[in-house]
Design a protein around this motif. Structure first.
Motif, PDB file in Angstrom:
ATOM      1  N   LYS A 149       0.831  -1.200   0.000  1.00  0.00           N
ATOM      2  CA  LYS A 149       0.000   0.000   0.000  1.00  0.00           C
ATOM      3  C   LYS A 149       0.868   1.254   0.000  1.00  0.00           C
ATOM      4  N   LEU A 150       0.463   2.215  -0.819  1.00  0.00           N
ATOM      5  CA  LEU A 150       1.149   3.496  -0.909  1.00  0.00           C
ATOM      6  C   LEU A 150       0.238   4.587  -0.364  1.00  0.00           C
ATOM      7  N   THR A 151       0.812   5.571   0.301  1.00  0.00           N
ATOM      8  CA  THR A 151       0.045   6.765   0.688  1.00  0.00           C
ATOM      9  C   THR A 151       0.850   7.994   0.284  1.00  0.00           C
ATOM     10  N   GLY A 152       0.118   9.056  -0.057  1.00  0.00           N
ATOM     11  CA  GLY A 152       0.782  10.279  -0.502  1.00  0.00           C
ATOM     12  C   GLY A 152       1.500  10.096  -1.819  1.00  0.00           C
ATOM     13  N   PHE A 166      -0.223  15.757 -14.277  1.00  0.00           N
ATOM     14  CA  PHE A 166       0.086  15.609 -12.862  1.00  0.00           C
ATOM     15  C   PHE A 166      -1.070  14.855 -12.191  1.00  0.00           C
ATOM     16  N   ILE A 167      -0.744  13.814 -11.454  1.00  0.00           N
ATOM     17  CA  ILE A 167      -1.750  13.016 -10.758  1.00  0.00           C
ATOM     18  C   ILE A 167      -1.398  12.968  -9.281  1.00  0.00           C
ATOM     19  N   LYS A 168      -2.366  13.252  -8.435  1.00  0.00           N
ATOM     20  CA  LYS A 168      -2.162  13.179  -6.994  1.00  0.00           C
ATOM     21  C   LYS A 168      -3.224  12.258  -6.399  1.00  0.00           C
ATOM     22  N   ALA A 169      -2.778  11.261  -5.625  1.00  0.00           N
ATOM     23  CA  ALA A 169      -3.694  10.284  -5.044  1.00  0.00           C
ATOM     24  C   ALA A 169      -3.478  10.189  -3.537  1.00  0.00           C
ATOM     25  N   SER A 170      -4.555   9.967  -2.815  1.00  0.00           N
ATOM     26  CA  SER A 170      -4.458   9.815  -1.367  1.00  0.00           C
ATOM     27  C   SER A 170      -3.743   8.518  -1.012  1.00  0.00           C
ATOM     28  N   TYR A 171      -4.066   7.450  -1.742  1.00  0.00           N
ATOM     29  CA  TYR A 171      -3.399   6.172  -1.492  1.00  0.00           C
ATOM     30  C   TYR A 171      -3.513   5.295  -2.732  1.00  0.00           C
ATOM     31  N   GLY A 172      -2.819   4.186  -2.713  1.00  0.00           N
ATOM     32  CA  GLY A 172      -2.836   3.285  -3.852  1.00  0.00           C
ATOM     33  C   GLY A 172      -2.264   1.936  -3.478  1.00  0.00           C
ATOM     34  N   HIS A 173      -2.327   0.999  -4.398  1.00  0.00           N
ATOM     35  CA  HIS A 173      -1.768  -0.336  -4.203  1.00  0.00           C
ATOM     36  C   HIS A 173      -0.858  -0.680  -5.374  1.00  0.00           C
ATOM     37  N   LEU A 174       0.243  -1.337  -5.046  1.00  0.00           N
ATOM     38  CA  LEU A 174       1.184  -1.750  -6.077  1.00  0.00           C
ATOM     39  C   LEU A 174       0.802  -3.105  -6.642  1.00  0.00           C
ATOM     40  N   GLU A 178       1.653  -2.300 -12.513  1.00  0.00           N
ATOM     41  CA  GLU A 178       0.759  -1.149 -12.519  1.00  0.00           C
ATOM     42  C   GLU A 178       0.528  -0.642 -11.096  1.00  0.00           C
ATOM     43  N   ILE A 179       0.014   0.590 -11.003  1.00  0.00           N
ATOM     44  CA  ILE A 179      -0.384   1.168  -9.724  1.00  0.00           C
ATOM     45  C   ILE A 179      -1.886   1.399  -9.763  1.00  0.00           C
ATOM     46  N   LYS A 180      -2.559   0.915  -8.757  1.00  0.00           N
ATOM     47  CA  LYS A 180      -3.992   1.202  -8.632  1.00  0.00           C
ATOM     48  C   LYS A 180      -4.148   2.325  -7.613  1.00  0.00           C
ATOM     49  N   LEU A 181      -4.687   3.463  -8.063  1.00  0.00           N
ATOM     50  CA  LEU A 181      -4.791   4.666  -7.248  1.00  0.00           C
ATOM     51  C   LEU A 181      -6.241   4.937  -6.873  1.00  0.00           C
ATOM     52  N   TYR A 182      -6.420   5.571  -5.713  1.00  0.00           N
ATOM     53  CA  TYR A 182      -7.761   5.872  -5.218  1.00  0.00           C
ATOM     54  C   TYR A 182      -7.813   7.311  -4.715  1.00  0.00           C
ATOM     55  N   ASP A 183      -8.986   7.917  -4.888  1.00  0.00           N
ATOM     56  CA  ASP A 183      -9.222   9.297  -4.454  1.00  0.00           C
ATOM     57  C   ASP A 183      -8.165  10.214  -5.062  1.00  0.00           C
ATOM     58  N   ILE A 184      -8.260  10.387  -6.372  1.00  0.00           N
ATOM     59  CA  ILE A 184      -7.201  11.105  -7.076  1.00  0.00           C
ATOM     60  C   ILE A 184      -7.722  12.363  -7.764  1.00  0.00           C
ATOM     61  N   VAL A 185      -6.760  13.240  -8.028  1.00  0.00           N
ATOM     62  CA  VAL A 185      -6.989  14.426  -8.855  1.00  0.00           C
ATOM     63  C   VAL A 185      -5.989  14.355 -10.003  1.00  0.00           C
ATOM     64  N   LYS A 186      -6.497  14.481 -11.232  1.00  0.00           N
ATOM     65  CA  LYS A 186      -5.643  14.416 -12.415  1.00  0.00           C
ATOM     66  C   LYS A 186      -5.729  15.741 -13.156  1.00  0.00           C
ATOM     67  N   ARG A 187      -4.556  16.344 -13.405  1.00  0.00           N
ATOM     68  CA  ARG A 187      -4.520  17.627 -14.103  1.00  0.00           C
ATOM     69  C   ARG A 187      -3.738  17.488 -15.406  1.00  0.00           C
ATOM     70  N   HIS A 197     -11.190  11.376  -9.772  1.00  0.00           N
ATOM     71  CA  HIS A 197     -11.559   9.974  -9.962  1.00  0.00           C
ATOM     72  C   HIS A 197     -11.531   9.267  -8.609  1.00  0.00           C
ATOM     73  N   GLN A 198     -12.447   8.330  -8.437  1.00  0.00           N
ATOM     74  CA  GLN A 198     -12.414   7.507  -7.232  1.00  0.00           C
ATOM     75  C   GLN A 198     -11.332   6.436  -7.336  1.00  0.00           C
ATOM     76  N   ALA A 199     -11.174   5.898  -8.527  1.00  0.00           N
ATOM     77  CA  ALA A 199     -10.168   4.855  -8.750  1.00  0.00           C
ATOM     78  C   ALA A 199      -9.552   5.049 -10.126  1.00  0.00           C
ATOM     79  N   TYR A 200      -8.275   4.656 -10.237  1.00  0.00           N
ATOM     80  CA  TYR A 200      -7.560   4.880 -11.490  1.00  0.00           C
ATOM     81  C   TYR A 200      -6.394   3.900 -11.544  1.00  0.00           C
ATOM     82  N   SER A 201      -6.215   3.226 -12.656  1.00  0.00           N
ATOM     83  CA  SER A 201      -5.101   2.282 -12.841  1.00  0.00           C
ATOM     84  C   SER A 201      -4.083   2.881 -13.804  1.00  0.00           C
TER      85      SER A 201
END
Length: 335
Positions: A149-152, A166-174, A178-187, A197-201
Motif C-alpha cells: 500500500k502506498l500513501t501520498g 500531474f496526478i495526486k492520489a491519497s493512497y494506492g496499491h502496487l 501497474e499502480i492502482k490509485l484511489y481518491d485522485i486528482v488528475k490535471r 476519480h475515485q479509482a484509477y489504474s
C-alpha cells in the motif's frame, strides 16, 4: 576462540532481549550469532593462524631446514594459499546465507523478544521512482510492504522535458506492472483541465520490483539480489552507489582472506626471534584491526560517492597487497 568471544559479547549485549525467548529460540540465536561472528572474523582468524604456523616453523628452524633442502618459500606457501583460496570461496557462500537468512532471523528473534513485529511501514522521505524511458515519475511518501500500500502518491508524466500530466492520489496499491490509485486528482497541463476519480489504474512495468528494491534494508541483500536489483534501481532513477559498493564489498571482504594470508607469510618469518604465540596473536589482531579500519572508511566513501563505488571496496585490499610486496621484498633472500 575469537568467534566464541564475539558470540559471548553479542549475547551479553542483547541479554535483556534473549532472556525473554524460549530455550529453543535462545539456542537458535546463539547458533546464528556464532555464524555471523565466523563470517566477520574469518579473515582475522586465518591471518593469526598463518602467522602462528610460519612463525612456529621459523622458531623451530624447520623453515631453515626446508629452505636448505632446496624447497623454496613459494612451494612451502602453496598449500597454505590453496587452503586459503578454498576458505575464501566458502566464506563468500556463507555470506550469502548470513545476509539473506541468518541476520534477518536474528533481528526477528530480537523483535519477538521485545513484543514487536517486523516493521511493515517504510517512510522513505519522498521516495522517487521513474519508468525505464524517463517519461513517468512517481513520488511516494509512505509504503507499507506487507500490504503493498502506498500513501501520498504524486505522479508526473513528462514529454520533451515538460510536465504534461500531474496526478495526486491519497493512497494506492502496487501490482507487478501497474499502480492502482484511489481518491485522485488528475490535471492535464495542455488543456489545463482537472478531473477527479475515485479509482484509477496506471500502467507502470516493473514498479513493484523497483519500489521493493529501493526500500529493502541493504543488510538483507544477498550478492545475487544486489546484482539483480542494481539494474532495476538504475532504470527507475535511484542512486545505486550504496548498492554497488555493498555488492563489491562482499567480494572484496572474501578476497581479504587470501590477501591477508599473503601478508601473514612474511610476518611469520619476521617473527622468528619474537615470542611465538604472543607475537602471532598480537600482530594478527593489529593487522586485522588496521584492515577493518581502512576497509570501513573506504566503503563509507564509496557509498557517499566521494570515491567511485567500483574502486572503494578494493582500497583496503590494494593497500595490503602493497604491504605484502614490501614485506616479501625484505625476505627476498629466501624466496
Amino acid at each position: 576462540m575469537l568467534v566464541s568471544l564475539y558470540s559471548v559479547i553479542d549475547i551479553i549485549g542483547n541479554l535483556d532481549d534473549i532472556v525473554q525467548l524460549k530455550p529453543r529460540q535462545i539456542l537458535n540465536f546463539a547458533g546464528a550469532t556464532a555464524l555471523v561472528g565466523l563470517y566477520h572474523l574469518t579473515p582475522a582468524v586465518l591471518l593469526i593462524a598463518t602467522v602462528l604456523f610460519i612463525g612456529t616453523l621459523s622458531m623451530s628452524n624447520e623453515l631453515k631446514i626446508m629452505l636448505s633442502a632446496g624447497i623454496s618459500l613459494k612451494k612451502i606457501s602453496l598449500p597454505l594459499l590453496a587452503i586459503s583460496f578454498a576458505i575464501t570461496l566458502g566464506h563468500f557462500a556463507l555470506g550469502e546465507d548470513v545476509f539473506q537468512r541468518i541476520q534477518p532471523a536474528m533481528d526477528n528473534l530480537q523483535l519477538e523478544a521485545q513484543g514487536e513485529s517486523r516493521p511493515s511501514a517504510i517512510i522513505a522521505g519522498k521516495l522517487w521512482v521513474r519508468n525505464h524511458d524517463g517519461t513517468r515519475f512517481v513520488q511516494i511518501e509512505r509504503y507499507q510492504t506487507n500490504l503493498n500500500k502506498l500513501t501520498g502518491v504524486e505522479i508526473f508524466e513528462v514529454d520533451t522535458n515538460k510536465i504534461t500530466t500531474f496526478i495526486k492520489a491519497s493512497y494506492g496499491h502496487l501490482q507487478p506492472d501497474e499502480i492502482k490509485l484511489y481518491d485522485i486528482v488528475k490535471r492535464d497541463f495542455a488543456s489545463m483541465d482537472s478531473q477527479r476519480h475515485q479509482a484509477y489504474s496506471l500502467n507502470f512495468p516493473g514498479i513493484q520490483k523497483a519500489v521493493m528494491a529501493s526500500v529493502k534494508p541493504i543488510e538483507e541483500y544477498s550478492f545475487r539480489e544486489l546484482h539483480h536489483d542494481i539494474s532495476i534501481l538504475q532504470k527507475t532513477g535511484h542512486s545505486t552507489a550504496i548498492y554497488i559498493s555493498e555488492m563489491l564489498s562482499r567480494v572484496s571482504y572474501s578476497m581479504a582472506i587470501l590477501i591477508l594470508t599473503f601478508v601473514a607469510i612474511p610476518l611469520g618469518i619476521s617473527g622468528e626471534r619474537k615470542s611465538g604465540k604472543v607475537f602471532a596473536v598480537t600482530t594478527g589482531l593489529l593487522v586485522a584491526l588496521v584492515y577493518y579500519i581502512i576497509d570501513s572508511l573506504a566503503t563509507t566513501l564509496g557509498r557517499a560517492e566521494a570515491v567511485s563505488p567500483y574502486i572503494a571496496p578494493f582500497i583496503a585490499n590494494g593497500v595490503f597487497l602493497g604491504i605484502c610486496a614490501f614485506l616479501l621484498a625484505r625476505q627476498r633472500s629466501i624466496l
